[in-house]
Design a protein around this motif. Structure first.
Motif, PDB file in Angstrom:
ATOM      1  N   GLN A   1      -4.675  -0.466  -3.336  1.00  0.00           N
ATOM      2  CA  GLN A   1      -4.044   0.159  -2.176  1.00  0.00           C
ATOM      3  C   GLN A   1      -2.811   0.975  -2.556  1.00  0.00           C
ATOM      4  O   GLN A   1      -2.283   1.716  -1.735  1.00  0.00           O
ATOM      5  CB  GLN A   1      -3.654  -0.917  -1.151  1.00  0.00           C
ATOM      6  CG  GLN A   1      -4.828  -1.708  -0.591  1.00  0.00           C
ATOM      7  CD  GLN A   1      -5.842  -0.802   0.076  1.00  0.00           C
ATOM      8  OE1 GLN A   1      -5.500  -0.010   0.955  1.00  0.00           O
ATOM      9  NE2 GLN A   1      -7.094  -0.903  -0.350  1.00  0.00           N
TER      10      GLN A   1
ATOM     11  N   ALA B   1       0.850  -1.192   0.000  1.00  0.00           N
ATOM     12  CA  ALA B   1       0.000   0.000   0.000  1.00  0.00           C
ATOM     13  C   ALA B   1       0.883   1.238   0.000  1.00  0.00           C
ATOM     14  O   ALA B   1       2.053   1.194   0.391  1.00  0.00           O
ATOM     15  CB  ALA B   1      -0.913  -0.003   1.226  1.00  0.00           C
TER      16      ALA B   1
ATOM     17  N   ASP C   1      -1.579   4.082  -4.004  1.00  0.00           N
ATOM     18  CA  ASP C   1      -2.233   5.354  -4.321  1.00  0.00           C
ATOM     19  C   ASP C   1      -1.408   6.261  -5.222  1.00  0.00           C
ATOM     20  O   ASP C   1      -1.914   7.272  -5.721  1.00  0.00           O
ATOM     21  CB  ASP C   1      -2.644   6.093  -3.037  1.00  0.00           C
ATOM     22  CG  ASP C   1      -1.509   6.265  -2.050  1.00  0.00           C
ATOM     23  OD1 ASP C   1      -0.357   6.470  -2.485  1.00  0.00           O
ATOM     24  OD2 ASP C   1      -1.769   6.191  -0.838  1.00  0.00           O
TER      25      ASP C   1
ATOM     26  N   ASN D   1      -3.923  -3.636  -7.759  1.00  0.00           N
ATOM     27  CA  ASN D   1      -3.809  -3.301  -6.339  1.00  0.00           C
ATOM     28  C   ASN D   1      -4.324  -1.885  -6.090  1.00  0.00           C
ATOM     29  O   ASN D   1      -3.634  -0.898  -6.353  1.00  0.00           O
ATOM     30  CB  ASN D   1      -2.348  -3.432  -5.898  1.00  0.00           C
ATOM     31  CG  ASN D   1      -2.166  -3.203  -4.409  1.00  0.00           C
ATOM     32  OD1 ASN D   1      -3.062  -2.726  -3.718  1.00  0.00           O
ATOM     33  ND2 ASN D   1      -0.994  -3.533  -3.911  1.00  0.00           N
TER      34      ASN D   1
END
Length: 368
Positions: A328, A303, A330, A326
């Motif tokens: 997570q 993440a 960002d 994914n």
């Protein structure tokens, strides 16, 4: 958390042209021509074979091997192969990607209908020849000595460090744990580890082969393949094997019908016999497992911010698939070399918060 994925561009930045594709191929051939190679581990015919594969390169581009692809991933690989080369132009031996030689290898073997074990053995010695060239007599493990302090500090800012490289330079510089996605020169393949699950079985799966301890890197976990799907399969194979074995053992321990079925397996079939022995060995030793030597799904579980340094946006699509899925992650910071690579990265990471940084500016900053 900050994460970083590092590719061969870092090896080239600090190790120099010795780790360019052309250098790897030329060194592999020159090692053989000069007699500077372990002939007992891969024969001198390997050099001749690479030259023969080069002669088939143009034929593959012109469609002469189209009828000899039989799987979805082979068709996709051949299409990608054609897109990356200019039809009608003859490519020098070092201009062809060394992993593309493995695609040409498969195409020729398909055409000639050469099957295992000859095919498996020939692929293995070709792999050893190229890995030996990448290893470069151990020189590849030394380029961290040229890392600027600012670059080491930058690396240490990341909680998870991933690499597609086989060498241990990042670990040597940072003392951090490194996720080697495609294996490492420093880790012995389970096939050659006397303590591995597979080597606890009675059958000699190596058929009498003994590891030459002078060349441990040639028995390592390093993955070499012409297509990401095959790398992804190899990366996840141990995890699947462990999951399957746990189900067999659970059934054997808790279901009398399954226990009876396993006990009565026909041992005249060598594969069935091996499975039966493995299940019973696992029952007696519950902690025994196949070593999961590749962090095959780790990128799908991180993440925060992911920096990608020294990697082409057009290679290793199996890794980028994990990254794209994914949610997570960002932000992706992609360090590009040239306008074409920047444009390709923008296409690759559509839908992600992407920051593009010229890698030449990054290296200039690291030296400052």
């Amino acid at each position: 958390m900050k994460n970083v994925l590092i590719g061969n561009g870092v090896a080239i930045q600090f190790g120099g042209t010795a780790y360019l594709n052309e250098s790897i191929i030329q060194r592999a051939i020159e090692n053989i021509r000069s007699g500077n190679f372990p002939s007992e581990l891969y024969p001198n015919e390997c050099a001749d074979f690479v030259e023969q594969l080069q002669r088939e390169h143009g034929k593959a581009l012109n469609g002469e091997y189209d009828q000899h692809v039989f799987t979805t991933y082979d068709r996709a690989s051949l299409a990608d192969f054609k897109a990356r080369y200019e039809k009608g132009r003859e490519y020098a031996i070092g201009e062809i990607g060394f992993e593309d030689y493995f695609l040409l290898f498969e195409l020729i073997h398909n055409k000639l209908e050469i099957q295992n074990p000859e095919r498996f053995n020939s692929r293995g010695v070709l792999r050893r020849m190229f890995l030996d060239s990448v290893f470069n007599g151990g020189e590849i493990e030394t380029y961290h000595k040229s890392f600027p302090v600012k670059f080491v500090d930058w690396l240490n800012q990341h909680g998870n460090l991933f690499t597609t490289n086989y060498d241990s330079n990042i670990a040597a510089a940072t003392n951090a744990y490194i996720y080697h996605l495609h294996g490492s020169f420093g880790v012995l393949s389970e096939a050659y580890d006397p303590n591995s699950f597979r080597n606890q079985l009675q059958d000699d799966l190596l058929d009498g082969e003994v590891m030459d301890e002078s060349y441990p890197h040639l028995y390592s976990t390093c993955l070499v393949s012409y297509v990401g799907d095959l790398k992804a399969h190899s990366m996840g194979r141990s995890s699947l094997a462990n999951s399957g074995m746990r189900k067999f053992v659970d059934g054997y321990n808790n279901d009398p019908a399954i226990r009876k079925q396993i006990d009565e397996m026909d041992e005249s079939n060598v594969l069935v016999k091996r499975l039966k022995e493995a299940v019973k060995l696992k029952v007696e030793n519950p902690d025994l497992e196949h070593g999961e030597q590749y962090p095959h799904d780790r990128l799908s579980r991180i993440a925060g911010e992911l920096s990608i340094l020294g990697l082409s946006p057009n290679n290793d699509g199996h890794l980028f698939t994990q990254i794209l899925k994914n949610d997570q992650i960002d932000e992706i910071v992609f360090y590009f070399f040239g306008d074409t690579e920047a444009a390709d990265a923008s296409k690759r990471f559509v839908g992600k918060n992407l920051t593009l940084v010229d890698v030449r500016e990054f290296w200039a900053e690291m030296k400052g």
